[in-house]
Write an enzyme that holds these catalytic residues in place. Structure first.
Site, PDB file in Angstrom:
ATOM      1  N   GLY A   1      -8.526  -1.471  -5.250  1.00  0.00           N
ATOM      2  CA  GLY A   1      -8.037  -2.755  -5.717  1.00  0.00           C
ATOM      3  C   GLY A   1      -6.613  -3.079  -5.339  1.00  0.00           C
ATOM      4  O   GLY A   1      -6.024  -2.466  -4.459  1.00  0.00           O
ATOM      5  N   SER A   2      -6.056  -4.022  -6.057  1.00  0.00           N
ATOM      6  CA  SER A   2      -4.768  -4.636  -5.767  1.00  0.00           C
ATOM      7  C   SER A   2      -3.585  -3.701  -5.978  1.00  0.00           C
ATOM      8  O   SER A   2      -3.606  -2.824  -6.841  1.00  0.00           O
ATOM      9  CB  SER A   2      -4.593  -5.858  -6.680  1.00  0.00           C
ATOM     10  OG  SER A   2      -3.279  -6.336  -6.626  1.00  0.00           O
ATOM     11  N   THR A   3      -2.527  -3.961  -5.209  1.00  0.00           N
ATOM     12  CA  THR A   3      -1.289  -3.200  -5.371  1.00  0.00           C
ATOM     13  C   THR A   3      -0.653  -3.434  -6.736  1.00  0.00           C
ATOM     14  O   THR A   3       0.168  -2.630  -7.172  1.00  0.00           O
ATOM     15  CB  THR A   3      -0.272  -3.567  -4.275  1.00  0.00           C
ATOM     16  OG1 THR A   3      -0.052  -4.980  -4.303  1.00  0.00           O
ATOM     17  CG2 THR A   3      -0.759  -3.135  -2.912  1.00  0.00           C
TER      18      THR A   3
END
Length: 130
Positions: free
Chosen positions: A61-63
């Site tokens: 997923g996202s940073t």
């Protein structure tokens, strides 16, 4: 049983394992206010990471997930340690900025939820009590 891995962030803790067999996204997967797993695809949905040793294959997923890990710590609902097969940048960065011991290169299939384990991240070791 002693499992040898690699230190990502140091520290030594003992606690109860919470094990997922699926990759975990902290952004949208863990409620940063409560520590409860909310990802509908997670095999540990509804469980709380607070004071557990969180074990899973790798992050996804996202940073922004790094900051969710940090927020868990600030809110007092973070895991005691993180143990993964493969550390990727998102979870590793989160563990480092939150000061959570983390070890990777561990065969997580040898650990079950509810087992008492000791993480000596300084040595890159996980000891599973049997």
């Amino acid at each position: 049983m002693r499992l040898k891995g690699r230190k990502i962030f140091g520290g030594k803790v003992r606690g109860t394992a919470l094990v997922s067999r699926r990759p975990l996204s902290f952004l949208g997967g863990v409620d940063p206010n409560t520590g409860v797993i909310i990802d509908v695809e997670s095999d540990i949905r509804g469980e709380n990471v607070k004071d557990k040793i969180l074990v899973f294959p790798r992050g996804k997923g996202s940073t922004v997930g790094s900051y969710i890990v940090y927020q868990l710590k600030k809110n007092g609902v973070a895991p005691k340690a993180i143990v993964v097969e493969e550390a990727e940048t998102i979870v590793a960065t989160g563990a480092i900025i939150a000061g959570i011991p983390m070890v990777d290169k561990i065969d997580t299939s040898k650990i079950r939820s509810g087992q008492i384990i000791e993480v000596d991240a300084d040595k890159g070791e996980v000891n599973v009590e049997e």
